[in-house]
Design a protein around this motif. Sequence first.
Motif, PDB file in Angstrom:
ATOM      1  N   ALA A 159       1.026  -0.734   0.058  1.00  0.00           N
ATOM      2  CA  ALA A 159      -0.304  -0.066  -0.470  1.00  0.00           C
ATOM      3  C   ALA A 159       1.266   1.262  -0.246  1.00  0.00           C
ATOM      4  O   ALA A 159       0.766   2.388  -0.499  1.00  0.00           O
ATOM      5  CB  ALA A 159      -0.713   0.276   1.662  1.00  0.00           C
ATOM      6  N   ILE A 160       1.861   0.868   0.634  1.00  0.00           N
ATOM      7  CA  ILE A 160       2.990   2.399   1.116  1.00  0.00           C
ATOM      8  C   ILE A 160       4.073   2.232  -0.867  1.00  0.00           C
ATOM      9  O   ILE A 160       4.013   3.683  -1.310  1.00  0.00           O
ATOM     10  CB  ILE A 160       3.643   2.679   1.831  1.00  0.00           C
ATOM     11  N   ARG A 161       4.389   1.190  -0.402  1.00  0.00           N
ATOM     12  CA  ARG A 161       6.440   0.654  -1.570  1.00  0.00           C
ATOM     13  C   ARG A 161       5.067  -0.122  -3.135  1.00  0.00           C
ATOM     14  O   ARG A 161       5.904  -1.484  -2.733  1.00  0.00           O
ATOM     15  CB  ARG A 161       6.951   0.273  -0.604  1.00  0.00           C
ATOM     16  N   PRO A 162       4.401   0.028  -3.780  1.00  0.00           N
ATOM     17  CA  PRO A 162       4.114  -0.542  -4.721  1.00  0.00           C
ATOM     18  C   PRO A 162       4.838  -1.020  -5.429  1.00  0.00           C
ATOM     19  O   PRO A 162       4.848  -1.934  -6.563  1.00  0.00           O
ATOM     20  CB  PRO A 162       2.738   0.231  -5.846  1.00  0.00           C
ATOM     21  N   ASP A 163       6.076  -0.554  -5.238  1.00  0.00           N
ATOM     22  CA  ASP A 163       7.047  -0.754  -6.430  1.00  0.00           C
ATOM     23  C   ASP A 163       7.819  -1.566  -5.898  1.00  0.00           C
ATOM     24  O   ASP A 163       9.126  -2.154  -6.309  1.00  0.00           O
ATOM     25  CB  ASP A 163       7.473   0.531  -7.026  1.00  0.00           C
ATOM     26  N   LEU A 164       8.061  -2.453  -5.052  1.00  0.00           N
ATOM     27  CA  LEU A 164       8.605  -3.710  -3.942  1.00  0.00           C
ATOM     28  C   LEU A 164       8.162  -4.332  -4.512  1.00  0.00           C
ATOM     29  O   LEU A 164       7.180  -4.731  -4.723  1.00  0.00           O
ATOM     30  CB  LEU A 164       8.238  -3.152  -2.587  1.00  0.00           C
ATOM     31  N   VAL A 165       8.762  -5.904  -4.180  1.00  0.00           N
ATOM     32  CA  VAL A 165       8.809  -6.553  -4.015  1.00  0.00           C
ATOM     33  C   VAL A 165       8.319  -7.631  -3.137  1.00  0.00           C
ATOM     34  O   VAL A 165       9.512  -7.656  -2.800  1.00  0.00           O
ATOM     35  CB  VAL A 165       9.636  -7.821  -5.022  1.00  0.00           C
ATOM     36  N   VAL A 166       7.213  -8.710  -2.466  1.00  0.00           N
ATOM     37  CA  VAL A 166       7.267  -9.080  -1.447  1.00  0.00           C
ATOM     38  C   VAL A 166       7.317 -10.712  -1.375  1.00  0.00           C
ATOM     39  O   VAL A 166       5.916 -10.986  -2.754  1.00  0.00           O
ATOM     40  CB  VAL A 166       6.409  -8.538  -0.451  1.00  0.00           C
ATOM     41  N   GLU A 167       8.055 -11.204  -0.760  1.00  0.00           N
ATOM     42  CA  GLU A 167       7.806 -12.984  -1.026  1.00  0.00           C
ATOM     43  C   GLU A 167       7.726 -13.142   0.215  1.00  0.00           C
ATOM     44  O   GLU A 167       8.437 -12.938   1.387  1.00  0.00           O
ATOM     45  CB  GLU A 167       9.398 -13.239  -1.951  1.00  0.00           C
ATOM     46  N   PRO A 168       7.377 -14.455   0.156  1.00  0.00           N
ATOM     47  CA  PRO A 168       7.465 -15.599   1.320  1.00  0.00           C
ATOM     48  C   PRO A 168       8.593 -15.159   2.408  1.00  0.00           C
ATOM     49  O   PRO A 168       9.743 -16.443   1.762  1.00  0.00           O
ATOM     50  CB  PRO A 168       6.307 -16.488   1.302  1.00  0.00           C
ATOM     51  N   ILE A 169       8.401 -15.440   3.046  1.00  0.00           N
ATOM     52  CA  ILE A 169       9.636 -15.713   3.721  1.00  0.00           C
ATOM     53  C   ILE A 169       8.963 -17.153   5.336  1.00  0.00           C
ATOM     54  O   ILE A 169       8.798 -16.499   5.823  1.00  0.00           O
ATOM     55  CB  ILE A 169      10.565 -15.159   4.737  1.00  0.00           C
ATOM     56  N   ARG A 170       9.621 -18.322   5.377  1.00  0.00           N
ATOM     57  CA  ARG A 170       9.388 -19.626   7.074  1.00  0.00           C
ATOM     58  C   ARG A 170      10.733 -19.163   7.422  1.00  0.00           C
ATOM     59  O   ARG A 170      11.861 -18.535   7.455  1.00  0.00           O
ATOM     60  CB  ARG A 170       8.467 -20.270   6.826  1.00  0.00           C
ATOM     61  N   GLY A 171      10.038 -20.206   8.710  1.00  0.00           N
ATOM     62  CA  GLY A 171      11.137 -20.169   9.496  1.00  0.00           C
ATOM     63  C   GLY A 171      11.571 -18.949  10.670  1.00  0.00           C
ATOM     64  O   GLY A 171      10.429 -18.257  11.441  1.00  0.00           O
ATOM     65  N   ASN A 172      12.114 -19.751  12.208  1.00  0.00           N
ATOM     66  CA  ASN A 172      12.300 -18.927  13.131  1.00  0.00           C
ATOM     67  C   ASN A 172      12.783 -17.335  13.059  1.00  0.00           C
ATOM     68  O   ASN A 172      13.455 -17.430  12.378  1.00  0.00           O
ATOM     69  CB  ASN A 172      12.529 -19.973  14.513  1.00  0.00           C
ATOM     70  N   LEU A 173      13.043 -17.068  14.198  1.00  0.00           N
ATOM     71  CA  LEU A 173      13.603 -15.479  13.754  1.00  0.00           C
ATOM     72  C   LEU A 173      15.313 -15.445  13.608  1.00  0.00           C
ATOM     73  O   LEU A 173      15.175 -14.697  12.214  1.00  0.00           O
ATOM     74  CB  LEU A 173      13.546 -14.946  15.400  1.00  0.00           C
ATOM     75  N   ASP A 174      15.912 -16.402  14.082  1.00  0.00           N
ATOM     76  CA  ASP A 174      16.985 -16.471  14.036  1.00  0.00           C
ATOM     77  C   ASP A 174      17.417 -16.981  11.942  1.00  0.00           C
ATOM     78  O   ASP A 174      18.418 -16.262  11.187  1.00  0.00           O
ATOM     79  CB  ASP A 174      17.760 -17.619  14.052  1.00  0.00           C
ATOM     80  N   THR A 175      16.742 -18.210  11.914  1.00  0.00           N
ATOM     81  CA  THR A 175      16.106 -18.493  10.187  1.00  0.00           C
ATOM     82  C   THR A 175      16.124 -17.450   9.046  1.00  0.00           C
ATOM     83  O   THR A 175      17.056 -17.302   8.677  1.00  0.00           O
ATOM     84  CB  THR A 175      15.647 -19.356  10.045  1.00  0.00           C
ATOM     85  N   ARG A 176      14.920 -16.520  10.223  1.00  0.00           N
ATOM     86  CA  ARG A 176      14.790 -15.118   9.346  1.00  0.00           C
ATOM     87  C   ARG A 176      16.274 -14.299   8.661  1.00  0.00           C
ATOM     88  O   ARG A 176      16.220 -13.939   7.407  1.00  0.00           O
ATOM     89  CB  ARG A 176      13.671 -15.098   9.159  1.00  0.00           C
ATOM     90  N   ILE A 177      16.403 -14.182   9.832  1.00  0.00           N
ATOM     91  CA  ILE A 177      17.583 -13.125   9.650  1.00  0.00           C
ATOM     92  C   ILE A 177      19.485 -13.707   9.335  1.00  0.00           C
ATOM     93  O   ILE A 177      19.457 -12.602   8.332  1.00  0.00           O
ATOM     94  CB  ILE A 177      17.749 -12.823  11.345  1.00  0.00           C
ATOM     95  N   ALA A 178      18.953 -14.994   9.858  1.00  0.00           N
ATOM     96  CA  ALA A 178      20.427 -15.717   8.641  1.00  0.00           C
ATOM     97  C   ALA A 178      19.734 -15.496   6.778  1.00  0.00           C
ATOM     98  O   ALA A 178      20.781 -15.238   6.422  1.00  0.00           O
ATOM     99  CB  ALA A 178      20.254 -17.312   9.086  1.00  0.00           C
ATOM    100  N   LYS A 179      19.117 -15.984   6.980  1.00  0.00           N
ATOM    101  CA  LYS A 179      18.208 -15.744   5.155  1.00  0.00           C
ATOM    102  C   LYS A 179      18.372 -14.234   4.396  1.00  0.00           C
ATOM    103  O   LYS A 179      18.854 -13.521   3.403  1.00  0.00           O
ATOM    104  CB  LYS A 179      16.869 -16.188   5.321  1.00  0.00           C
ATOM    105  N   LEU A 180      17.859 -13.192   6.115  1.00  0.00           N
ATOM    106  CA  LEU A 180      18.067 -12.194   5.342  1.00  0.00           C
ATOM    107  C   LEU A 180      20.173 -11.524   5.278  1.00  0.00           C
ATOM    108  O   LEU A 180      20.137 -11.336   3.265  1.00  0.00           O
ATOM    109  CB  LEU A 180      17.601 -10.872   5.900  1.00  0.00           C
ATOM    110  N   ARG A 181      20.846 -12.059   5.820  1.00  0.00           N
ATOM    111  CA  ARG A 181      22.206 -11.941   6.056  1.00  0.00           C
ATOM    112  C   ARG A 181      22.413 -12.806   4.333  1.00  0.00           C
ATOM    113  O   ARG A 181      23.173 -12.094   4.135  1.00  0.00           O
ATOM    114  CB  ARG A 181      22.522 -12.477   7.240  1.00  0.00           C
ATOM    115  N   ASP A 182      22.351 -13.166   4.095  1.00  0.00           N
ATOM    116  CA  ASP A 182      22.926 -14.486   3.208  1.00  0.00           C
ATOM    117  C   ASP A 182      22.355 -13.256   1.717  1.00  0.00           C
ATOM    118  O   ASP A 182      23.010 -14.090   0.442  1.00  0.00           O
ATOM    119  CB  ASP A 182      21.608 -15.769   3.597  1.00  0.00           C
ATOM    120  N   GLY A 183      20.794 -12.805   1.602  1.00  0.00           N
ATOM    121  CA  GLY A 183      21.214 -11.902   0.626  1.00  0.00           C
ATOM    122  C   GLY A 183      19.928 -12.278  -0.212  1.00  0.00           C
ATOM    123  O   GLY A 183      20.140 -12.213  -1.410  1.00  0.00           O
ATOM    124  N   LYS A 184      18.804 -13.655   0.428  1.00  0.00           N
ATOM    125  CA  LYS A 184      17.916 -13.969  -0.118  1.00  0.00           C
ATOM    126  C   LYS A 184      16.571 -13.164   0.153  1.00  0.00           C
ATOM    127  O   LYS A 184      16.316 -13.037  -1.377  1.00  0.00           O
ATOM    128  CB  LYS A 184      17.244 -15.329   0.717  1.00  0.00           C
TER     129      LYS A 184
END
Length: 302
Positions: free
Chosen positions: A136-161
């Motif tokens: 609604a704020i940034r229609p120019d972004l791409v939103v993709e699903p991410i699953r896993g606990n907090l540590d897993t999600r933060i690791a996926k961010l750091r890995d560049g996914k």
Amino acid sequence: MRELIIGTRKSHLAITQSNWVRAKLLEYKPELSIELEKIVTKGDKVLDVTLSKVGGKGLFVKEIEQALLAKQIDLAVHSLKDMPAELPRGLVIGSVPIREDVRDCLLSRDGLTLEELPTGSVVGTSSLRRQAQVLAIRPDLVVEPIRGNLDTRIAKLRDGKFDAIVLAVAGLKRLNLCDEISEYLSITTMLPAVGQGALAIECREDDQEILTLLQGIHDEATGNAVKAERAFLQAIEGSCHLPVAGYGVWKEDKVHLTGLVASPTGKPVIKGTEIGTNPLEVGKQLAKKLMEQGAKEILAAV
């Protein structure tokens, strides 16, 4: 008092929350003996599919509730936002302790805010509520699903996914991970999930001993606010795989409830507020109001 067993998921956050409740109960009644029983839920096993495709909210509580009904555990600690609007027959929420920070936040690889992310940046979230409000704020972004606990999600961010991810502040606070936050998202930008930041302590409705004990750590203001939110969710027939948000504040003997229903694409977004003394009625009235303004059509399309 008998020895008590708290049922909890096995994740780092769930165990931290259950230990917090255990400590609060021991503060209130130091003579208690309390153990944790770690239970694996379907939501912990199925990690390759978005929640909406495998059954939504009940995924993180069903096995724990079965253990409660079978009397293998005495109480269960849940994140309230993971709980379906209706509980199984025989179970009740016996206590809602004081609420943690209700906001969502953005974690980005370069410390950028939501406004600063370049066009086409990939934002990870498993929630249609967050997806709808980001787009609604940034229609120019791409939103993709991410699953896993907090540590897993933060690791996926750091890995560049992902270029950024959206998480609840409460979980990061409870795990002392606030240093990871790039931006706290205001409630006007990102209305929280129903029950976000609150814990629910569930027990059997006929276990008077536990119900009496749990009142000692119940917070009435939080309890009234989330009662309105959950009444709103139930009237909307919402679950966490629908883009529904709701946040209540109890002040001066009234609940001030804001609710939102949005299309997953970010357009349209229908939002409203209701104020009143009866939390259940306020929740139902707000749902009715939003349904009349077009929420029904959005939910039918989803």
